[in-house]
Design a protein around this motif. Structure first.
Motif, short mmCIF file in Angstrom:
data_model
loop_
_atom_site.label_atom_id
_atom_site.label_comp_id
_atom_site.label_asym_id
_atom_site.label_seq_id
_atom_site.Cartn_x
_atom_site.Cartn_y
_atom_site.Cartn_z
N ALA A 28 0.51 -1.23 -0.18
CA ALA A 28 0.37 -0.11 0.17
C ALA A 28 1.17 1.19 0.12
N MET A 29 1.45 1.45 0.70
CA MET A 29 3.03 2.38 0.52
C MET A 29 3.31 2.83 -0.76
N SER A 30 4.39 1.70 -0.69
CA SER A 30 4.65 1.55 -2.46
C SER A 30 3.38 2.22 -3.51
N LYS A 31 2.55 1.61 -3.24
CA LYS A 31 1.72 2.35 -4.80
C LYS A 31 1.07 3.99 -3.59
N ALA A 32 1.27 3.55 -2.82
CA ALA A 32 1.22 6.10 -2.61
C ALA A 32 2.20 6.43 -3.23
N ILE A 33 3.51 5.87 -2.88
CA ILE A 33 4.23 6.43 -3.53
C ILE A 33 4.43 6.97 -4.97
N ASP A 34 4.50 6.17 -5.61
CA ASP A 34 3.82 5.86 -7.17
C ASP A 34 2.88 6.62 -8.01
N THR A 35 1.80 7.31 -6.89
CA THR A 35 0.79 8.16 -7.47
C THR A 35 1.15 9.30 -7.17
N PRO A 36 0.86 10.14 -8.25
CA PRO A 36 1.38 11.80 -8.15
C PRO A 36 1.77 12.61 -7.41
N GLY A 37 1.92 13.39 -7.04
CA GLY A 37 1.94 14.63 -5.57
C GLY A 37 3.84 13.84 -4.73
N PRO A 38 4.09 15.05 -4.28
CA PRO A 38 5.55 14.07 -2.71
C PRO A 38 5.15 14.01 -1.82
N SER A 39 6.02 12.60 -1.49
CA SER A 39 5.94 12.13 -0.61
C SER A 39 7.31 11.23 0.20
#
Length: 312
Positions: A207-218
């Protein structure tokens, strides 16, 4: 072809890989075929996960690459033996072994290699393909469990446990992403430990990996991923998933995150030598170290630790 259709076709084609040794055991074919099936399973792994392996002859001559390869051979041999034993058990329960030419089961597993490659191209980098092989393996395991479970459990086991777990992890992922990047390591790990009460380690990391792959700073989420993937307890529960290599990639070109990864991964390897199978390639780390002098000593210490384990 849509991602959903590719995923379903991949499940069907990959099932042939496991069916080969299972059918061989069911037909009473000799245990000597385990070596043959292990070679086929390794071929599938090399074809479907090329990023795990060195890309040139020099890389294959390193002790780290050889040790990682041998570890994976042992894992695949264990999986083959398990499938073979299940087939033998089913055959014994039936009281009769179906006659079958010796070449049929290996052919079934071998066909899985080109068919799986047709369904999924590992060189593609679209976000929709992230975790594709791991999700398929999880679903194959669920369906195998469902085939041996009672009728009352069939509906529950047919659902995607991984998808549900990732959904449970998302509120925690959002909280981690909202934290300042300067959040103390202790506070980050406390929040990660709380998240693990609602979701298993692999689901949280996916879930963390997929959220990181979405646009936007992380940046804070990248740091949290590095810390979670290199945690001793978490890493011990997700061995074989290549998550340390993924953590190295997600550290990006940030020297502080790279140093954090290298230091924590070094400590992890001292306690869990088997985690070596999931580490990045030495050549990749050396290349990154050359670009980041402040992180270079920690990265070199990690490379040395990997070498000690390989030479042991």
């Amino acid at each position: 072809m849509t991602a959903a259709l590719r995923y379903r076709l991949f499940l069907i084609s990959s099932a042939l890989l496991y069916m080969g040794p299972l059918v061989a055991g069911l037909a009473g074919i000799g245990w000597q075929m385990i070596a043959e099936f292990t070679v086929i399973f390794m071929l599938w792994l090399v074809v479907m996960r090329p990023a795990m392996w060195p890309t040139n002859a020099a890389g294959w001559r390193s002790g780290n690459a050889i040790a990682k390869f041998l570890i994976w051979v042992a894992i695949q041999a264990a999986i083959v033996s398990f499938c073979f034993a299940i087939g033998r058990g089913i055959g014994g329960t039936m009281g009769a072994l179906p006659p079958l030419p010796d070449w049929v089961p290996p052919l079934m597993s071998l066909l899985a290699v080109p068919l799986s490659r047709i369904c999924w191209n590992p060189s593609l980098a679209q976000p929709e393909m992230a975790g594709f092989v791991d999700r398929a393996t999880l679903e194959l395991n669920e369906k195998a469990a469902a085939a041996n479970a009672g009728p009352a459990e069939d509906r529950r086991l047919a659902e995607s446990a991984q998808a549900r777990a990732e959904q449970d992890a998302m509120p925690w992922v959002k909280r981690l992403a909202a934290l300042p990047e300067a959040t103390r390591e202790q506070d980050l790990m406390t929040l990660i430990a709380a998240a693990l009460q609602d979701a298993p380690p692999l689901a949280l990391l996916e879930a963390m990996s997929k959220a990181i792959d979405t646009p936007g700073p992380s940046p804070s989420l990248r740091r949290a991923y590095v810390m979670a993937a290199t945690d001793t307890d978490i890493a011990g529960k997700v061995l074989g998933q290549g998550l340390l290599s993924r953590a190295f990639d997600l550290a990006g070109e940030d020297a502080a995150r790279l140093k954090l990864f290298a230091e924590r991964c070094t400590r992890l390897l001292r306690q869990r030598h088997m985690a070596l199978m999931d580490t990045p390639q030495v050549a990749r780390m050396a290349d990154v170290a050359a670009r980041h002098p402040t992180a270079a000593p920690a990265i070199r210490a990690l490379i040395n630790q990997m070498g000690h384990i390989s030479d042991a």
